[in-house]
Scaffold this active site. Structure first.
Site, PDB file in Angstrom:
ATOM      1  N   SER A  10      -5.458  -5.432 -10.971  1.00 29.61           N
ATOM      2  CA  SER A  10      -6.295  -4.246 -10.806  1.00 29.61           C
ATOM      3  C   SER A  10      -5.842  -3.047 -11.634  1.00 29.61           C
ATOM      4  O   SER A  10      -6.262  -1.923 -11.374  1.00 29.61           O
ATOM      5  CB  SER A  10      -6.376  -3.834  -9.321  1.00 29.61           C
ATOM      6  N   ALA A  33      -3.323 -10.358 -15.027  1.00 24.80           N
ATOM      7  CA  ALA A  33      -3.600 -10.724 -13.637  1.00 24.80           C
ATOM      8  C   ALA A  33      -5.043 -10.406 -13.241  1.00 24.80           C
ATOM      9  O   ALA A  33      -5.823  -9.854 -14.018  1.00 24.80           O
ATOM     10  CB  ALA A  33      -2.617 -10.018 -12.707  1.00 24.80           C
ATOM     11  N   HIS A  34      -5.381 -10.750 -12.003  1.00 26.39           N
ATOM     12  CA  HIS A  34      -6.736 -10.617 -11.497  1.00 26.39           C
ATOM     13  C   HIS A  34      -7.196  -9.157 -11.476  1.00 26.39           C
ATOM     14  O   HIS A  34      -6.428  -8.245 -11.201  1.00 26.39           O
ATOM     15  CB  HIS A  34      -6.841 -11.217 -10.085  1.00 26.39           C
ATOM     16  N   ASN A  35      -8.462  -8.963 -11.819  1.00 28.71           N
ATOM     17  CA  ASN A  35      -9.144  -7.664 -11.775  1.00 28.71           C
ATOM     18  C   ASN A  35      -8.646  -6.661 -12.813  1.00 28.71           C
ATOM     19  O   ASN A  35      -9.046  -5.491 -12.777  1.00 28.71           O
ATOM     20  CB  ASN A  35      -9.044  -7.008 -10.384  1.00 28.71           C
ATOM     21  N   VAL A  36      -7.783  -7.074 -13.710  1.00 31.56           N
ATOM     22  CA  VAL A  36      -7.317  -6.155 -14.759  1.00 31.56           C
ATOM     23  C   VAL A  36      -8.471  -5.877 -15.724  1.00 31.56           C
ATOM     24  O   VAL A  36      -9.272  -6.755 -16.040  1.00 31.56           O
ATOM     25  CB  VAL A  36      -6.117  -6.762 -15.516  1.00 31.56           C
TER      26      VAL A  36
END
Length: 262
Positions: free
Chosen positions: A174, A154-157
Protein backbone atom coordinates in the site's frame (compact mmCIF):
# COMPACT_ATOMS: atom_id res chain seq x y z
CA UNK A 1 -1.63 -25.44 -24.33
CA UNK A 2 -3.92 -22.62 -25.44
CA UNK A 3 -7.52 -22.21 -24.32
CA UNK A 4 -10.16 -21.92 -27.03
CA UNK A 5 -11.33 -18.71 -25.35
CA UNK A 6 -7.94 -17.01 -25.72
CA UNK A 7 -7.58 -14.23 -28.29
CA UNK A 8 -4.14 -13.88 -29.89
CA UNK A 9 -3.17 -10.98 -32.15
CA UNK A 10 -1.14 -10.86 -35.34
CA UNK A 11 2.41 -12.22 -35.73
CA UNK A 12 2.73 -14.07 -32.41
CA UNK A 13 5.78 -16.10 -31.43
CA UNK A 14 4.94 -18.68 -28.78
CA UNK A 15 7.58 -21.08 -27.49
CA UNK A 16 7.38 -24.64 -26.18
CA UNK A 17 5.51 -25.65 -23.01
CA UNK A 18 3.54 -22.39 -22.79
CA UNK A 19 0.15 -22.46 -21.04
CA UNK A 20 -2.48 -19.84 -21.91
CA UNK A 21 -5.71 -20.01 -19.89
CA UNK A 22 -9.23 -18.89 -20.74
CA UNK A 23 -10.21 -15.29 -21.44
CA UNK A 24 -6.63 -14.23 -22.17
CA UNK A 25 -6.13 -11.47 -24.73
CA UNK A 26 -2.74 -11.07 -26.39
CA UNK A 27 -1.90 -8.15 -28.68
CA UNK A 28 0.04 -8.04 -31.94
CA UNK A 29 3.72 -8.93 -32.35
CA UNK A 30 4.06 -10.53 -28.93
CA UNK A 31 6.93 -12.93 -28.23
CA UNK A 32 6.40 -15.53 -25.49
CA UNK A 33 9.35 -17.79 -24.77
CA UNK A 34 9.38 -21.33 -23.35
CA UNK A 35 7.70 -22.40 -20.11
CA UNK A 36 5.60 -19.26 -19.67
CA UNK A 37 2.34 -19.65 -17.73
CA UNK A 38 -0.52 -17.21 -18.31
CA UNK A 39 -3.58 -17.55 -16.08
CA UNK A 40 -7.14 -16.47 -16.84
CA UNK A 41 -8.32 -12.92 -17.57
CA UNK A 42 -4.87 -11.63 -18.50
CA UNK A 43 -4.48 -8.85 -21.07
CA UNK A 44 -1.14 -8.39 -22.84
CA UNK A 45 -0.56 -5.35 -25.05
CA UNK A 46 1.21 -5.07 -28.39
CA UNK A 47 4.93 -5.65 -29.04
CA UNK A 48 5.61 -7.30 -25.67
CA UNK A 49 8.54 -9.63 -25.03
CA UNK A 50 7.98 -12.19 -22.27
CA UNK A 51 11.00 -14.34 -21.55
CA UNK A 52 11.13 -17.95 -20.37
CA UNK A 53 9.76 -19.07 -17.03
CA UNK A 54 7.55 -16.03 -16.46
CA UNK A 55 4.28 -16.51 -14.55
CA UNK A 56 1.36 -14.13 -15.09
CA UNK A 57 -1.39 -14.49 -12.49
CA UNK A 58 -5.06 -13.92 -13.20
CA UNK A 59 -6.43 -10.39 -13.63
CA UNK A 60 -3.06 -9.06 -14.78
CA UNK A 61 -2.97 -6.34 -17.42
CA UNK A 62 0.24 -5.52 -19.28
CA UNK A 63 0.70 -2.45 -21.46
CA UNK A 64 2.41 -2.18 -24.84
CA UNK A 65 6.13 -2.82 -25.39
CA UNK A 66 6.68 -4.48 -22.05
CA UNK A 67 9.89 -6.46 -21.60
CA UNK A 68 9.65 -9.16 -18.95
CA UNK A 69 12.87 -11.05 -18.22
CA UNK A 70 13.30 -14.65 -17.07
CA UNK A 71 11.32 -16.13 -14.17
CA UNK A 72 9.35 -13.01 -13.31
CA UNK A 73 6.17 -13.55 -11.30
CA UNK A 74 3.38 -11.02 -11.76
CA UNK A 75 0.13 -11.43 -9.86
CA UNK A 76 1.18 -13.65 -6.98
CA UNK A 77 -0.82 -13.43 -3.75
CA UNK A 78 0.12 -10.66 -1.36
CA UNK A 79 1.68 -11.33 2.04
CA UNK A 80 -1.53 -10.62 3.97
CA UNK A 81 -2.27 -12.31 7.29
CA UNK A 82 -4.21 -11.51 10.43
CA UNK A 83 -4.57 -13.18 13.81
CA UNK A 84 -7.29 -15.77 14.06
CA UNK A 85 -9.17 -13.74 16.68
CA UNK A 86 -9.03 -10.60 14.51
CA UNK A 87 -6.70 -8.68 16.83
CA UNK A 88 -4.10 -6.54 15.10
CA UNK A 89 -0.58 -7.94 15.43
CA UNK A 90 0.88 -4.48 16.07
CA UNK A 91 -1.83 -3.60 18.59
CA UNK A 92 -0.88 -6.71 20.51
CA UNK A 93 2.81 -5.79 20.51
CA UNK A 94 2.27 -2.10 21.27
CA UNK A 95 0.32 -2.86 24.45
CA UNK A 96 3.27 -4.70 26.01
CA UNK A 97 6.61 -3.55 27.29
CA UNK A 98 9.62 -4.36 25.15
CA UNK A 99 10.84 -6.89 27.72
CA UNK A 100 7.46 -8.63 27.88
CA UNK A 101 6.68 -9.17 24.20
CA UNK A 102 4.44 -12.10 23.48
CA UNK A 103 4.07 -13.05 19.86
CA UNK A 104 0.72 -14.46 18.77
CA UNK A 105 0.54 -18.17 19.64
CA UNK A 106 -2.77 -18.99 18.03
CA UNK A 107 -1.43 -18.76 14.49
CA UNK A 108 -2.36 -16.54 11.59
CA UNK A 109 -5.28 -16.47 9.21
CA UNK A 110 -4.58 -15.92 5.53
CA UNK A 111 -6.20 -12.96 3.76
CA UNK A 112 -6.91 -13.73 0.11
CA UNK A 113 -5.80 -11.37 -2.66
CA UNK A 114 -8.65 -10.77 -5.11
CA UNK A 115 -7.25 -7.70 -6.88
CA UNK A 116 -4.99 -7.66 -9.90
CA UNK A 117 -1.91 -6.01 -11.36
CA UNK A 118 -1.92 -3.21 -13.93
CA UNK A 119 1.34 -2.33 -15.70
CA UNK A 120 1.67 0.60 -18.10
CA UNK A 121 3.42 0.94 -21.45
CA UNK A 122 7.19 0.70 -21.97
CA UNK A 123 7.88 -1.02 -18.65
CA UNK A 124 10.82 -3.41 -18.18
CA UNK A 125 10.94 -5.96 -15.38
CA UNK A 126 14.20 -7.67 -14.41
CA UNK A 127 14.74 -11.38 -13.88
CA UNK A 128 13.32 -13.09 -10.79
CA UNK A 129 11.31 -10.06 -9.73
CA UNK A 130 7.93 -10.47 -8.08
CA UNK A 131 4.88 -8.19 -8.21
CA UNK A 132 2.00 -9.14 -5.89
CA UNK A 133 -1.59 -8.54 -6.87
CA UNK A 134 -3.72 -6.28 -4.73
CA UNK A 135 -5.80 -7.48 -1.80
CA UNK A 136 -8.95 -5.69 -3.02
CA UNK A 137 -7.73 -3.01 -5.41
CA UNK A 138 -4.95 -3.33 -8.00
CA UNK A 139 -1.21 -3.08 -7.73
CA UNK A 140 -0.16 -0.50 -10.33
CA UNK A 141 3.14 0.27 -12.09
CA UNK A 142 3.18 3.37 -14.28
CA UNK A 143 4.43 3.64 -17.83
CA UNK A 144 8.14 3.91 -18.51
CA UNK A 145 9.18 2.47 -15.16
CA UNK A 146 12.12 0.05 -15.10
CA UNK A 147 12.66 -2.66 -12.50
CA UNK A 148 16.00 -4.39 -12.02
CA UNK A 149 16.49 -8.05 -11.02
CA UNK A 150 15.15 -9.41 -7.73
CA UNK A 151 12.77 -6.56 -7.01
CA UNK A 152 9.72 -7.19 -4.84
CA UNK A 153 6.61 -5.02 -5.19
CA UNK A 154 4.01 -5.89 -2.55
CA UNK A 155 0.21 -5.82 -2.71
CA UNK A 156 -1.61 -2.54 -3.42
CA UNK A 157 1.60 -0.64 -4.16
CA UNK A 158 1.28 2.17 -6.72
CA UNK A 159 4.42 3.19 -8.60
CA UNK A 160 4.37 6.26 -10.84
CA UNK A 161 5.80 6.81 -14.29
CA UNK A 162 9.44 6.71 -15.35
CA UNK A 163 10.81 5.34 -12.09
CA UNK A 164 14.09 3.40 -11.79
CA UNK A 165 14.02 0.62 -9.20
CA UNK A 166 17.40 -1.10 -8.78
CA UNK A 167 18.20 -4.66 -7.68
CA UNK A 168 16.89 -6.18 -4.45
CA UNK A 169 14.57 -3.28 -3.65
CA UNK A 170 11.57 -4.21 -1.51
CA UNK A 171 8.47 -1.99 -1.34
CA UNK A 172 5.91 -3.01 1.27
CA UNK A 173 2.16 -3.02 0.85
CA UNK A 174 0.00 0.00 0.00
CA UNK A 175 2.94 2.38 -0.46
CA UNK A 176 2.58 5.06 -3.16
CA UNK A 177 5.66 6.05 -5.17
CA UNK A 178 5.50 9.22 -7.25
CA UNK A 179 6.78 9.80 -10.78
CA UNK A 180 10.49 9.89 -11.67
CA UNK A 181 11.67 8.29 -8.43
CA UNK A 182 15.05 6.52 -8.34
CA UNK A 183 15.77 3.80 -5.78
CA UNK A 184 19.29 2.38 -5.45
CA UNK A 185 20.03 -1.25 -4.74
CA UNK A 186 18.63 -2.89 -1.59
CA UNK A 187 16.39 0.03 -0.65
CA UNK A 188 13.67 -1.02 1.77
CA UNK A 189 10.39 0.92 1.98
CA UNK A 190 7.88 0.25 4.77
CA UNK A 191 4.16 -0.10 4.15
CA UNK A 192 1.54 2.66 3.75
CA UNK A 193 4.06 5.39 2.94
CA UNK A 194 4.25 8.07 0.26
CA UNK A 195 7.47 8.63 -1.69
CA UNK A 196 7.32 12.04 -3.37
CA UNK A 197 7.97 12.51 -7.06
CA UNK A 198 11.48 13.24 -8.34
CA UNK A 199 13.05 11.93 -5.15
CA UNK A 200 16.17 9.75 -4.97
CA UNK A 201 16.82 7.00 -2.41
CA UNK A 202 20.46 5.95 -2.24
CA UNK A 203 21.42 2.29 -2.01
CA UNK A 204 20.53 0.48 1.23
CA UNK A 205 18.30 3.33 2.39
CA UNK A 206 15.70 2.20 4.92
CA UNK A 207 12.52 4.28 4.60
CA UNK A 208 10.04 4.23 7.47
CA UNK A 209 8.48 7.70 7.06
CA UNK A 210 7.01 9.64 4.15
CA UNK A 211 9.48 11.27 1.75
CA UNK A 212 8.73 14.72 0.36
CA UNK A 213 9.13 15.40 -3.37
CA UNK A 214 12.59 16.23 -4.77
CA UNK A 215 14.49 14.87 -1.77
CA UNK A 216 17.76 12.90 -1.85
CA UNK A 217 17.59 10.40 1.02
CA UNK A 218 20.32 8.20 2.48
CA UNK A 219 20.91 5.88 5.41
CA UNK A 220 18.83 3.82 7.79
CA UNK A 221 16.75 5.42 9.13
CA UNK A 222 16.50 7.53 6.00
CA UNK A 223 17.45 11.19 6.21
CA UNK A 224 18.37 13.88 3.74
CA UNK A 225 21.76 13.36 2.14
CA UNK A 226 23.46 16.40 3.76
CA UNK A 227 22.30 15.36 7.25
CA UNK A 228 23.34 11.76 6.63
CA UNK A 229 26.83 12.85 5.55
CA UNK A 230 27.21 15.08 8.62
CA UNK A 231 26.05 12.23 10.86
CA UNK A 232 28.61 9.91 9.30
CA UNK A 233 31.39 12.47 9.74
CA UNK A 234 30.41 12.90 13.39
CA UNK A 235 30.48 9.13 13.86
CA UNK A 236 33.99 8.96 12.39
CA UNK A 237 35.13 11.66 14.83
CA UNK A 238 33.87 9.80 17.89
CA UNK A 239 37.12 7.85 18.62
CA UNK A 240 39.16 11.08 18.69
CA UNK A 241 36.56 12.76 20.90
CA UNK A 242 36.54 9.75 23.21
CA UNK A 243 40.32 9.90 23.47
CA UNK A 244 40.19 13.59 24.42
CA UNK A 245 37.49 12.89 27.02
CA UNK A 246 39.61 10.13 28.53
CA UNK A 247 42.66 12.42 28.69
CA UNK A 248 40.65 15.17 30.35
CA UNK A 249 39.17 12.66 32.77
CA UNK A 250 42.63 11.45 33.77
CA UNK A 251 43.79 15.04 34.25
CA UNK A 252 40.80 15.88 36.44
CA UNK A 253 41.38 12.76 38.54
CA UNK A 254 45.02 13.74 39.06
CA UNK A 255 44.03 17.24 40.13
CA UNK A 256 41.43 15.87 42.53
CA UNK A 257 43.99 13.44 43.93
CA UNK A 258 46.53 16.22 44.47
CA UNK A 259 43.99 18.48 46.17
CA UNK A 260 42.86 15.61 48.39
CA UNK A 261 46.45 14.84 49.47
CA UNK A 262 47.02 18.49 50.37
Amino acid sequence: IISQNAVIGKNPSIGSFVTIAKNVTIGDNVTIENFVSIESNVIIGNDCYIRSGTRLGNNTRLGDRLICHQNVVIGSDGFSFTTKNGESIFERLNTRRSDELEINKTGFKRVASVGGVIIGDDVEIGANSCIDKGTLKNTIIGGGTKLDNLVHIAHNVIIGQNCLICGQVGIAGSTIVGDNVIMGGQVGVADNLMIGQNSVLAGKTGVSVNVLPKKFMMGNPAMEMAKNVESYKALRRLPKLQKKVNELSELVNKLISQLTNK
